[in-house]
Structures are given as C-alpha cells and as structure tokens.
Motif scaffolding. Structure first.
Motif, PDB file in Angstrom:
ATOM      1  N   LEU A 104      -0.279   4.238  -6.968  1.00  0.00           N
ATOM      2  CA  LEU A 104       1.342   3.801  -7.157  1.00  0.00           C
ATOM      3  C   LEU A 104       1.723   2.872  -6.095  1.00  0.00           C
ATOM      4  N   GLY A 105       1.893   1.767  -6.457  1.00  0.00           N
ATOM      5  CA  GLY A 105       2.536   0.700  -5.400  1.00  0.00           C
ATOM      6  C   GLY A 105       1.286  -0.045  -4.831  1.00  0.00           C
ATOM      7  N   ALA A 106       1.899  -1.441  -4.747  1.00  0.00           N
ATOM      8  CA  ALA A 106       0.904  -2.568  -4.394  1.00  0.00           C
ATOM      9  C   ALA A 106       1.819  -3.350  -3.232  1.00  0.00           C
ATOM     10  N   GLY A 107       2.306  -2.829  -2.445  1.00  0.00           N
ATOM     11  CA  GLY A 107       3.105  -3.409  -1.284  1.00  0.00           C
ATOM     12  C   GLY A 107       2.088  -3.481   0.021  1.00  0.00           C
ATOM     13  N   GLY A 108       2.594  -3.623   1.085  1.00  0.00           N
ATOM     14  CA  GLY A 108       1.965  -3.874   2.417  1.00  0.00           C
ATOM     15  C   GLY A 108       1.232  -2.544   2.461  1.00  0.00           C
ATOM     16  N   ALA A 109       1.690  -1.571   2.439  1.00  0.00           N
ATOM     17  CA  ALA A 109       0.708  -0.161   2.653  1.00  0.00           C
ATOM     18  C   ALA A 109      -0.492   0.070   1.805  1.00  0.00           C
ATOM     19  N   ALA A 110      -0.299  -0.254   0.434  1.00  0.00           N
ATOM     20  CA  ALA A 110      -1.132  -0.270  -0.619  1.00  0.00           C
ATOM     21  C   ALA A 110      -2.132  -1.106  -0.381  1.00  0.00           C
ATOM     22  N   LYS A 111      -1.922  -2.299   0.235  1.00  0.00           N
ATOM     23  CA  LYS A 111      -3.213  -3.106   0.468  1.00  0.00           C
ATOM     24  C   LYS A 111      -4.109  -2.330   1.537  1.00  0.00           C
ATOM     25  N   ILE A 164      -4.065   0.455 -10.504  1.00  0.00           N
ATOM     26  CA  ILE A 164      -2.872   0.283  -9.546  1.00  0.00           C
ATOM     27  C   ILE A 164      -1.739   0.048 -10.752  1.00  0.00           C
ATOM     28  N   PHE A 165      -0.604   0.615 -10.391  1.00  0.00           N
ATOM     29  CA  PHE A 165       0.784   0.519 -11.058  1.00  0.00           C
ATOM     30  C   PHE A 165       1.792   0.231  -9.941  1.00  0.00           C
ATOM     31  N   ASP A 166       2.409  -0.563 -10.136  1.00  0.00           N
ATOM     32  CA  ASP A 166       3.694  -1.240  -9.392  1.00  0.00           C
ATOM     33  C   ASP A 166       4.763  -1.594 -10.295  1.00  0.00           C
ATOM     34  N   ILE A 167       5.850  -1.399  -9.996  1.00  0.00           N
ATOM     35  CA  ILE A 167       7.072  -1.868 -10.870  1.00  0.00           C
ATOM     36  C   ILE A 167       7.172  -3.443 -10.922  1.00  0.00           C
ATOM     37  N   ASP A 168       6.792  -3.820  -9.709  1.00  0.00           N
ATOM     38  CA  ASP A 168       6.350  -5.629  -9.592  1.00  0.00           C
ATOM     39  C   ASP A 168       4.977  -5.786 -10.059  1.00  0.00           C
ATOM     40  N   ARG A 169       5.000  -6.306 -11.608  1.00  0.00           N
ATOM     41  CA  ARG A 169       3.773  -6.470 -11.813  1.00  0.00           C
ATOM     42  C   ARG A 169       2.808  -7.509 -11.124  1.00  0.00           C
ATOM     43  N   LYS A 170       3.691  -8.415 -10.500  1.00  0.00           N
ATOM     44  CA  LYS A 170       2.861  -9.744 -10.099  1.00  0.00           C
ATOM     45  C   LYS A 170       2.055  -8.965  -8.732  1.00  0.00           C
ATOM     46  N   LYS A 171       2.986  -8.185  -7.784  1.00  0.00           N
ATOM     47  CA  LYS A 171       2.631  -7.588  -6.726  1.00  0.00           C
ATOM     48  C   LYS A 171       1.064  -6.887  -7.353  1.00  0.00           C
ATOM     49  N   ALA A 172       1.053  -6.152  -8.050  1.00  0.00           N
ATOM     50  CA  ALA A 172      -0.137  -5.323  -8.564  1.00  0.00           C
ATOM     51  C   ALA A 172      -1.200  -6.312  -8.950  1.00  0.00           C
ATOM     52  N   ASN A 221       0.393   8.079  -3.690  1.00  0.00           N
ATOM     53  CA  ASN A 221       1.826   7.340  -3.718  1.00  0.00           C
ATOM     54  C   ASN A 221       1.807   6.636  -2.684  1.00  0.00           C
ATOM     55  N   ALA A 222       1.847   5.293  -2.835  1.00  0.00           N
ATOM     56  CA  ALA A 222       2.142   4.035  -1.818  1.00  0.00           C
ATOM     57  C   ALA A 222       3.492   3.465  -2.152  1.00  0.00           C
ATOM     58  N   THR A 223       4.489   4.051  -2.866  1.00  0.00           N
ATOM     59  CA  THR A 223       5.802   3.443  -2.919  1.00  0.00           C
ATOM     60  C   THR A 223       6.821   4.250  -2.188  1.00  0.00           C
ATOM     61  N   LEU A 237       1.692   8.835   1.005  1.00  0.00           N
ATOM     62  CA  LEU A 237       2.098   8.110   2.445  1.00  0.00           C
ATOM     63  C   LEU A 237       3.165   8.443   3.086  1.00  0.00           C
ATOM     64  N   ILE A 238       4.354   8.903   2.161  1.00  0.00           N
ATOM     65  CA  ILE A 238       5.377   9.253   3.152  1.00  0.00           C
ATOM     66  C   ILE A 238       5.420  10.620   3.810  1.00  0.00           C
ATOM     67  N   TYR A 239       5.952  10.598   4.903  1.00  0.00           N
ATOM     68  CA  TYR A 239       5.621  11.628   5.841  1.00  0.00           C
ATOM     69  C   TYR A 239       6.910  12.396   6.327  1.00  0.00           C
ATOM     70  N   ASN A 293       0.749  14.759   2.970  1.00  0.00           N
ATOM     71  CA  ASN A 293       1.530  13.763   3.242  1.00  0.00           C
ATOM     72  C   ASN A 293       0.665  12.821   4.246  1.00  0.00           C
ATOM     73  N   GLY A 294       1.644  11.801   4.716  1.00  0.00           N
ATOM     74  CA  GLY A 294       0.863  10.470   5.374  1.00  0.00           C
ATOM     75  C   GLY A 294       1.228  10.881   7.103  1.00  0.00           C
ATOM     76  N   LEU A 295       1.476  11.949   7.443  1.00  0.00           N
ATOM     77  CA  LEU A 295       1.693  12.085   8.731  1.00  0.00           C
ATOM     78  C   LEU A 295       0.354  11.840   9.678  1.00  0.00           C
ATOM     79  N   GLY A 296      -0.559  12.243   9.083  1.00  0.00           N
ATOM     80  CA  GLY A 296      -1.946  11.943   9.825  1.00  0.00           C
ATOM     81  C   GLY A 296      -2.497  10.705   9.589  1.00  0.00           C
ATOM     82  N   MET A 297      -1.959   9.993   8.765  1.00  0.00           N
ATOM     83  CA  MET A 297      -2.311   8.351   8.474  1.00  0.00           C
ATOM     84  C   MET A 297      -1.708   7.957   9.879  1.00  0.00           C
ATOM     85  N   LEU A 298      -0.415   8.123  10.000  1.00  0.00           N
ATOM     86  CA  LEU A 298       0.508   7.445  11.027  1.00  0.00           C
ATOM     87  C   LEU A 298      -0.202   7.803  12.461  1.00  0.00           C
TER      88      LEU A 298
HETATM   89  P1  NAP Z   1       6.531  -2.045   0.048  1.00  0.00           P
HETATM   90  O1  NAP Z   1       5.776  -3.145   0.824  1.00  0.00           O
HETATM   91  O2  NAP Z   1       7.713  -2.132  -0.113  1.00  0.00           O
HETATM   92  O3  NAP Z   1       5.673  -1.498  -1.192  1.00  0.00           O
HETATM   93  C1  NAP Z   1       6.087  -0.652  -2.116  1.00  0.00           C
HETATM   94  C2  NAP Z   1       5.952  -0.930  -3.629  1.00  0.00           C
HETATM   95  O4  NAP Z   1       6.309   0.110  -4.342  1.00  0.00           O
HETATM   96  C3  NAP Z   1       6.765  -2.318  -3.684  1.00  0.00           C
HETATM   97  O5  NAP Z   1       5.868  -3.180  -4.442  1.00  0.00           O
HETATM   98  C4  NAP Z   1       7.693  -1.765  -4.526  1.00  0.00           C
HETATM   99  O6  NAP Z   1       8.152  -2.529  -5.677  1.00  0.00           O
HETATM  100  C5  NAP Z   1       6.967  -0.704  -5.493  1.00  0.00           C
HETATM  101  N1  NAP Z   1       7.577   0.412  -6.088  1.00  0.00           N
HETATM  102  C6  NAP Z   1       8.896   0.907  -5.809  1.00  0.00           C
HETATM  103  N2  NAP Z   1       9.460   1.779  -6.630  1.00  0.00           N
HETATM  104  C7  NAP Z   1       8.197   1.872  -7.569  1.00  0.00           C
HETATM  105  C8  NAP Z   1       7.986   2.826  -8.631  1.00  0.00           C
HETATM  106  N3  NAP Z   1       8.912   3.714  -9.092  1.00  0.00           N
HETATM  107  N4  NAP Z   1       6.813   2.783  -9.128  1.00  0.00           N
HETATM  108  C9  NAP Z   1       6.057   1.750  -8.824  1.00  0.00           C
HETATM  109  N5  NAP Z   1       6.163   1.161  -7.919  1.00  0.00           N
HETATM  110  C10 NAP Z   1       7.179   1.115  -7.375  1.00  0.00           C
HETATM  111  O7  NAP Z   1       6.425  -0.756   1.138  1.00  0.00           O
HETATM  112  P2  NAP Z   1       5.193  -0.544   1.988  1.00  0.00           P
HETATM  113  O8  NAP Z   1       5.342  -0.846   3.388  1.00  0.00           O
HETATM  114  O9  NAP Z   1       3.939  -0.593   1.470  1.00  0.00           O
HETATM  115  O10 NAP Z   1       5.388   1.219   2.077  1.00  0.00           O
HETATM  116  C11 NAP Z   1       5.187   2.046   0.960  1.00  0.00           C
HETATM  117  C12 NAP Z   1       5.561   3.465   1.352  1.00  0.00           C
HETATM  118  O11 NAP Z   1       4.314   3.898   2.385  1.00  0.00           O
HETATM  119  C13 NAP Z   1       6.596   3.864   2.193  1.00  0.00           C
HETATM  120  O12 NAP Z   1       7.167   4.987   1.703  1.00  0.00           O
HETATM  121  C14 NAP Z   1       6.492   3.901   3.552  1.00  0.00           C
HETATM  122  O13 NAP Z   1       7.230   4.789   4.420  1.00  0.00           O
HETATM  123  C15 NAP Z   1       5.032   4.472   3.632  1.00  0.00           C
HETATM  124  N6  NAP Z   1       4.065   4.351   4.827  1.00  0.00           N
HETATM  125  C16 NAP Z   1       3.601   5.162   5.348  1.00  0.00           C
HETATM  126  C17 NAP Z   1       2.451   4.902   6.538  1.00  0.00           C
HETATM  127  C18 NAP Z   1       2.226   6.120   7.417  1.00  0.00           C
HETATM  128  O14 NAP Z   1       1.237   5.845   8.295  1.00  0.00           O
HETATM  129  N7  NAP Z   1       1.974   7.132   6.498  1.00  0.00           N
HETATM  130  C19 NAP Z   1       2.239   3.644   6.767  1.00  0.00           C
HETATM  131  C20 NAP Z   1       3.029   2.637   5.993  1.00  0.00           C
HETATM  132  C21 NAP Z   1       3.917   2.824   5.002  1.00  0.00           C
HETATM  133  P3  NAP Z   1       9.632  -3.245  -5.455  1.00  0.00           P
HETATM  134  O15 NAP Z   1       9.298  -4.212  -4.030  1.00  0.00           O
HETATM  135  O16 NAP Z   1       9.824  -4.243  -6.563  1.00  0.00           O
HETATM  136  O17 NAP Z   1      10.829  -2.484  -5.161  1.00  0.00           O
END
Ligand code: NAP
Length: 287
Positions: A128-135, A151-159, A198-200, A226-228, A248-253
């Motif tokens: 779930l999610g295709a943003g920075g962390a998902a990469k 991969i599913f992201d609400i932003d289809r282009k990112k996925a 979950n990477a959203t 990934l949320i901690y 949760n993602g604390l260990g990743m951090l």
């Molecule tokens: P990001 O770049 O904003 O990416 C999140 C993606 O999820 C965005 O493309 C977003 O779309 C999408 N999204 C939002 N709601 C959604 C839903 N209901 N279903 C599907 N996709 C959805 O954020 P990020 O930096 O990748 O971070 C993602 C999460 O990982 C955050 O919670 C962050 O705290 C966590 N994280 C944890 C660690 C760690 O070390 N544990 C490291 C990095 C990040 P839109 O942009 O359209 O909203």
C-alpha cells in the motif's frame, strides 16, 4: 574537549522537530566515546543552497536527509551510491575528502528489519503506497528476491511510475518477479499474498480508518506497517487480533540510523551492535 573539535552531524529536513534521530545518534556517540554531536537542521527550501554550501564552514560532516529533501538533495551529491542512483533518493550524506557522498540507508534499514519478521525470499507481497518510502521498500524487496509485488496507491500515476522503476531494477535478478499496479485494495489479492506492507501515512492519525477491510487479513499473512508512532496502528491491532505476525517500522528507523552512523563515523562495528544501542536509547520513547 574544545567545542570546535566536536564533529557535527544532524538531520536536514523541514519540519524535523519530532525526530527521534538525535536521541539515537547522541546515545551511540556517548556509548562509544566519540566526539560527535547530532542536531536538527530545519532548513526551508529557499535556504537549502546556502546551507549545503556552508557545511564545511560549520564543520558538519554527516547528514541524514528527510522530507522534503530526499530527492531535491541529489544535485548536490558528488558521489552517489548504487542505491541512490537507482532509487533516485538519498537519506544519508557524508562530507569526506572535500566531497559530498550520498547513500540510501532506508532500504537497508527496511531489509534488515523485515527479516526479523519474515524471510522475503520468494514471498508474494501486497504493498500500500507508492511514495518515497515505498521506493526504498520495493528496491529492498527485489534485492531480497521476492516472487511478486502488487502495488496500490490512491495516486495511480505514482504506482505506475514505481512499477516501471521496479521492472528496471528487477532486470538481471536470478528470479523474475511479477510486479503490477492495481486499481483497488481488493485487487491486491491479499488472500494469495504472504506479506502486506503499509507504506502510506494512513494510521498516523487516531482518526484514520483501518486501511484494508479486516476480512482480507488471512491466516498465514504477515503485516508490516512502516508507521512507528503510534506503535500500534489500527492495521497492526487488527493483525494482532487475528493472531498474525506483525511489526511496526521502528526497527526500520533504527537500522537505517545504525547504517548512517557507520557512514558518519567509520567505526568498525556490526550494524546490529549499533542498532542495539539505539534501540535501548529509544525504549519507551514511542507510545
Ligand atoms: P509519501 O511520499 O507521501 O507517500 C505516501 C503515498 O501513500 C502517497 O503516494 C499517497 O498518495 C499514498 N496514500 C495516501 N493514502 C492512501 C490510501 N488510503 N491508500 C493508498 N495510498 C495512499 O510518504 P512517505 O515518505 O513514503 O511515507 C509513508 C509512510 O511511511 C509514512 O507514514 C511515514 O511516516 C512512514 N515512514 C517510515 C519510515 C521508517 O523508518 N519506519 C521511513 C520513511 C517513512 P497521495 O500523495 O495522493 O496522498
């Protein structure tokens, strides 16, 4: 020791004040008797250029990079690791030999921590999610030779873009993973997957709803969020309620921090030893 002899490291981002990184790194410097100090550098975009220019003057030798600069920092990096080149994002900079060197320890942190939950080899994964962390997550999963990633992201282009990148990263791997983008959570086919990630940001807020319908969490599924903070999102609470393996993602951090620490200091220690010090420093920090 004179203040000027202390080597500075820190976190560059905007905002940064809620970060746990100073606690992790400063505890490790202290434990290992290193004259380093880790600070927070909240830098607005308009000041990024001058901040980077003056790193040497400020005696800053190492930086972690967070939102919103993991990609924006790339033009300043003079020597990029293979992962930085491929993922297109850096979270660690080291200033050495008058050069800015860039690394990505997020993917290493995820890879190390995931293996404490489940062996990713030949696993089928729903993401779930295709943003920075998902990469970083996808890069790590491919390096660890998973069998499939949906991969599913609400932003289809990112996925779509991430699937395209992932297919390039997968070239030359000894297994040929299936990688696809789907339009709905149901189409992730979670019932046929061994791992749900979950990477959203859904779950960060108390008011967030459970991101997947609970009935999709089947026996045999492991769940990684990934949320901690909070330590237990609604997704993890649901996984726990069903008796599934979860994390949760604390260990990743912590592991990404430990890898960065080794880059900053050059100390010859195992990443797991540094991670153990950081873990201790953070005990009870996250609710
Ligand atoms: P990001 O770049 O904003 O990416 C999140 C993606 O999820 C965005 O493309 C977003 O779309 C999408 N999204 C939002 N709601 C959604 C839903 N209901 N279903 C599907 N996709 C959805 O954020 P990020 O930096 O990748 O971070 C993602 C999460 O990982 C955050 O919670 C962050 O705290 C966590 N994280 C944890 C660690 C760690 O070390 N544990 C490291 C990095 C990040 P839109 O942009 O359209 O909203």
């Amino acid at each position: 020791m004179d203040n000027k002899d202390i080597i500075k490291c820190g976190l560059l981002g905007y905002p940064v004040e809620h970060s746990l990184s100073p606690k992790m790194h400063n505890a490790s410097f202290k434990k290992l008797n290193l004259s380093y100090h880790y600070s927070l550098y909240a830098v607005e975009l308009k000041s990024l250029d001058s901040f980077i220019k003056f790193l040497a003057k400020y005696n800053i030798k190492g930086l972690n990079v967070t939102v919103p600069y993991k990609e924006k920092i790339l033009p300043y990096i003079e020597e990029k690791s293979e992962a930085v080149k491929k993922i297109g994002a850096a979270n660690t900079l080291v200033i050495r030999d008058f050069k800015i060197k860039g690394f990505n320890t997020d993917f290493l942190g995820f890879s190390k921590h995931l293996k404490e939950l489940i062996d990713p080899y030949k696993l089928k994964v729903a993401l779930l999610g295709a943003g920075g962390a998902a990469k970083a997550v996808v890069y790590s999963l491919l390096k660890d030779k998973v069998k499939a990633i949906s991969i599913f992201d609400i932003d289809r282009k990112k996925a779509e873009d991430l699937v395209k990148k992932a297919k390039e990263w997968a070239v030359g791997l000894e297994i040929n993973p299936e990688i696809n983008q789907v339009e709905t959570i149901e189409a992730l086919d979670i019932s046929k997957k061994g791992l749900l990630i979950n990477a959203t940001p859904v779950g960060l807020k108390q008011s967030d709803l459970l991101i997947v319908p609970e009935n999709l969490l089947h026996r045999g599924l492991a769940v990684y969020d990934l949320i901690y903070n909070p330590a237990e999102t609604k997704l993890l609470a649901a996984a726990k309620g069903k008796g599934l393996k979860f994390s949760n993602g604390l260990g990743m951090l912590i592991y990404q921090g430990a890898e960065s620490f080794l880059h900053f200091t050059g100390v010859k220690l195992k990443v797991s030893d540094v991670a153990a010090i950081m873990k201790e420093a953070l005990a009870e920090e996250v609710n």
